[in-house]
Write a protein that holds these residues in place. Structure first.
Motif, PDB file in Angstrom:
ATOM      1  N   HIS A   1     -10.271   6.248  -5.161  1.00 26.37           N
ATOM      2  CA  HIS A   1      -9.843   5.571  -6.321  1.00 26.37           C
ATOM      3  C   HIS A   1      -8.225   5.047  -5.859  1.00 26.37           C
ATOM      4  O   HIS A   1      -7.448   5.898  -5.265  1.00 26.37           O
ATOM      5  CB  HIS A   1      -9.725   6.583  -7.463  1.00 26.37           C
ATOM      6  N   TYR A   2      -7.909   3.914  -6.122  1.00 30.33           N
ATOM      7  CA  TYR A   2      -6.503   3.555  -5.722  1.00 30.33           C
ATOM      8  C   TYR A   2      -5.778   2.946  -6.890  1.00 30.33           C
ATOM      9  O   TYR A   2      -6.727   2.001  -7.538  1.00 30.33           O
ATOM     10  CB  TYR A   2      -6.562   2.475  -4.532  1.00 30.33           C
ATOM     11  N   ILE A   3      -4.505   3.278  -7.114  1.00 31.07           N
ATOM     12  CA  ILE A   3      -3.915   2.432  -8.366  1.00 31.07           C
ATOM     13  C   ILE A   3      -2.517   1.783  -7.884  1.00 31.07           C
ATOM     14  O   ILE A   3      -1.890   2.526  -7.226  1.00 31.07           O
ATOM     15  CB  ILE A   3      -3.608   3.615  -9.634  1.00 31.07           C
ATOM     16  N   THR A   4      -2.248   0.796  -8.524  1.00 30.52           N
ATOM     17  CA  THR A   4      -1.074   0.198  -8.011  1.00 30.52           C
ATOM     18  C   THR A   4      -0.621  -0.759  -8.949  1.00 30.52           C
ATOM     19  O   THR A   4      -1.304  -1.320  -9.732  1.00 30.52           O
ATOM     20  CB  THR A   4      -1.450  -0.530  -6.631  1.00 30.52           C
TER      21      THR A   4
ATOM     22  N   PHE B   1       0.818  -1.216  -0.124  1.00 33.49           N
ATOM     23  CA  PHE B   1      -0.051  -0.013   0.104  1.00 33.49           C
ATOM     24  C   PHE B   1       0.935   1.298  -0.059  1.00 33.49           C
ATOM     25  O   PHE B   1       1.808   1.275   0.746  1.00 33.49           O
ATOM     26  CB  PHE B   1      -0.973   0.036   1.148  1.00 33.49           C
ATOM     27  N   LYS B   2       0.464   2.051  -0.949  1.00 31.44           N
ATOM     28  CA  LYS B   2       1.061   3.437  -0.820  1.00 31.44           C
ATOM     29  C   LYS B   2       0.027   4.426  -0.602  1.00 31.44           C
ATOM     30  O   LYS B   2      -0.820   4.706  -1.616  1.00 31.44           O
ATOM     31  CB  LYS B   2       2.004   3.583  -2.220  1.00 31.44           C
ATOM     32  N   ALA B   3       0.163   5.292   0.287  1.00 32.90           N
ATOM     33  CA  ALA B   3      -0.959   6.310   0.641  1.00 32.90           C
ATOM     34  C   ALA B   3      -1.097   7.320  -0.537  1.00 32.90           C
ATOM     35  O   ALA B   3      -2.139   7.921  -0.785  1.00 32.90           O
ATOM     36  CB  ALA B   3      -0.878   7.008   1.719  1.00 32.90           C
ATOM     37  N   ARG B   4      -0.078   7.796  -1.153  1.00 30.64           N
ATOM     38  CA  ARG B   4      -0.042   8.581  -2.157  1.00 30.64           C
ATOM     39  C   ARG B   4      -1.094   8.281  -3.506  1.00 30.64           C
ATOM     40  O   ARG B   4      -1.302   9.036  -4.266  1.00 30.64           O
ATOM     41  CB  ARG B   4       1.268   8.900  -3.019  1.00 30.64           C
ATOM     42  N   ASN B   5      -1.184   6.860  -3.577  1.00 33.97           N
ATOM     43  CA  ASN B   5      -1.979   6.219  -4.674  1.00 33.97           C
ATOM     44  C   ASN B   5      -3.530   6.254  -4.408  1.00 33.97           C
ATOM     45  O   ASN B   5      -4.283   5.582  -5.233  1.00 33.97           O
ATOM     46  CB  ASN B   5      -1.329   5.066  -5.037  1.00 33.97           C
ATOM     47  N   LEU B   6      -3.660   6.699  -3.258  1.00 34.71           N
ATOM     48  CA  LEU B   6      -5.229   6.721  -2.691  1.00 34.71           C
ATOM     49  C   LEU B   6      -5.721   8.009  -2.604  1.00 34.71           C
ATOM     50  O   LEU B   6      -5.006   8.937  -2.240  1.00 34.71           O
ATOM     51  CB  LEU B   6      -5.258   5.959  -1.248  1.00 34.71           C
TER      52      LEU B   6
ATOM     53  N   ILE C   1     -13.730   1.607  -2.605  1.00 38.67           N
ATOM     54  CA  ILE C   1     -12.291   1.808  -3.376  1.00 38.67           C
ATOM     55  C   ILE C   1     -12.505   1.297  -4.761  1.00 38.67           C
ATOM     56  O   ILE C   1     -12.683  -0.047  -4.805  1.00 38.67           O
ATOM     57  CB  ILE C   1     -11.355   1.122  -2.431  1.00 38.67           C
ATOM     58  N   ILE C   2     -12.382   1.936  -5.839  1.00 33.59           N
ATOM     59  CA  ILE C   2     -12.137   1.576  -7.053  1.00 33.59           C
ATOM     60  C   ILE C   2     -10.599   1.250  -7.129  1.00 33.59           C
ATOM     61  O   ILE C   2      -9.971   2.368  -7.137  1.00 33.59           O
ATOM     62  CB  ILE C   2     -12.618   2.384  -8.159  1.00 33.59           C
ATOM     63  N   ALA C   3     -10.209   0.182  -7.244  1.00 29.02           N
ATOM     64  CA  ALA C   3      -8.824  -0.321  -7.384  1.00 29.02           C
ATOM     65  C   ALA C   3      -8.314  -0.568  -8.631  1.00 29.02           C
ATOM     66  O   ALA C   3      -8.991  -1.696  -9.326  1.00 29.02           O
ATOM     67  CB  ALA C   3      -8.339  -1.103  -6.255  1.00 29.02           C
ATOM     68  N   ASN C   4      -7.440   0.261  -9.038  1.00 27.93           N
ATOM     69  CA  ASN C   4      -6.764  -0.376 -10.735  1.00 27.93           C
ATOM     70  C   ASN C   4      -5.616  -1.090 -10.158  1.00 27.93           C
ATOM     71  O   ASN C   4      -4.699  -0.410  -9.794  1.00 27.93           O
ATOM     72  CB  ASN C   4      -6.579   0.999 -11.602  1.00 27.93           C
ATOM     73  N   THR C   5      -5.569  -2.341 -10.492  1.00 19.98           N
ATOM     74  CA  THR C   5      -4.677  -3.180 -10.188  1.00 19.98           C
ATOM     75  C   THR C   5      -3.769  -3.680 -11.289  1.00 19.98           C
ATOM     76  O   THR C   5      -4.112  -3.640 -12.333  1.00 19.98           O
ATOM     77  CB  THR C   5      -5.151  -4.451  -9.178  1.00 19.98           C
TER      78      THR C   5
ATOM     79  N   VAL D   1      -3.641  -7.110  -3.361  1.00 25.92           N
ATOM     80  CA  VAL D   1      -4.720  -6.129  -3.016  1.00 25.92           C
ATOM     81  C   VAL D   1      -5.712  -6.587  -2.206  1.00 25.92           C
ATOM     82  O   VAL D   1      -6.146  -5.889  -1.162  1.00 25.92           O
ATOM     83  CB  VAL D   1      -5.005  -5.216  -4.029  1.00 25.92           C
ATOM     84  N   ASP D   2      -6.209  -7.871  -2.731  1.00 28.70           N
ATOM     85  CA  ASP D   2      -7.516  -8.384  -1.986  1.00 28.70           C
ATOM     86  C   ASP D   2      -7.069  -9.214  -0.772  1.00 28.70           C
ATOM     87  O   ASP D   2      -7.391 -10.349  -0.639  1.00 28.70           O
ATOM     88  CB  ASP D   2      -7.925  -9.321  -2.898  1.00 28.70           C
ATOM     89  N   THR D   3      -6.510  -8.748   0.259  1.00 29.19           N
ATOM     90  CA  THR D   3      -6.056  -9.215   1.680  1.00 29.19           C
ATOM     91  C   THR D   3      -6.794  -8.189   2.622  1.00 29.19           C
ATOM     92  O   THR D   3      -6.818  -7.109   2.413  1.00 29.19           O
ATOM     93  CB  THR D   3      -4.807  -9.298   1.864  1.00 29.19           C
TER      94      THR D   3
END
Length: 91
Positions: A23-26, A5-10, A52-56, A33-35
Motif C-alpha cells: 500500500h502506498y499513499i501520496t 516517492f517517500k519510503a515511509r508511505n510504502l 502496489i495499491i496506490a492512493n494518489t 506516480v505512473d512513471t
C-alpha cells in the motif's frame, strides 16, 4: 509540484509465496506516480509480480484515485501500466 516517492508511505499489506501486496499513499497525482522511475528508490524491496495499491492525490479533502500497479522489469520497478480501480471521494 510532485512530492516524489517517500519510503515511509510504502507498507506491506500481505506477503505469501514470494508475492507482496503493498500500500502506498501520496499527495502526488496519479500521472506523477505512473512513471517508470517513481518507485526507483524502492527497487531493492519490490519484485516482479508484486502489486502496489496506490492512493494518489490524497490531500486534506481526501479526494483522489486508487490504482493497482504490478511491478516488473529488470530493476523490479515498472509502474507504467497503472490501472484505475476507483476515483473520487470515498466517503
Amino acid at each position: 509540484m510532485a512530492e516524489g516517492f517517500k519510503a515511509r508511505n510504502l507498507s506491506v499489506l500481505a506477503y505469501a509465496n514470494g508475492f507482496t501486496l503493498w500500500h502506498y499513499i501520496t499527495p502526488d497525482l496519479a500521472t506523477d506516480v505512473d512513471t517508470s522511475n517513481y518507485f526507483v528508490d524502492a527497487r531493492d524491496m519490490l519484485r516482479t509480480g508484486d502489486f502496489i495499491i496506490a492512493n494518489t492525490n490524497r490531500d486534506a479533502t481526501m479526494s483522489g484515485g486508487m490504482f493497482v500497479v504490478a511491478s516488473s522489469g529488470t530493476a523490479g520497478v515498472d509502474v507504467r501500466d497503472m490501472t484505475a480501480i476507483g476515483t473520487g471521494n470515498t466517503d
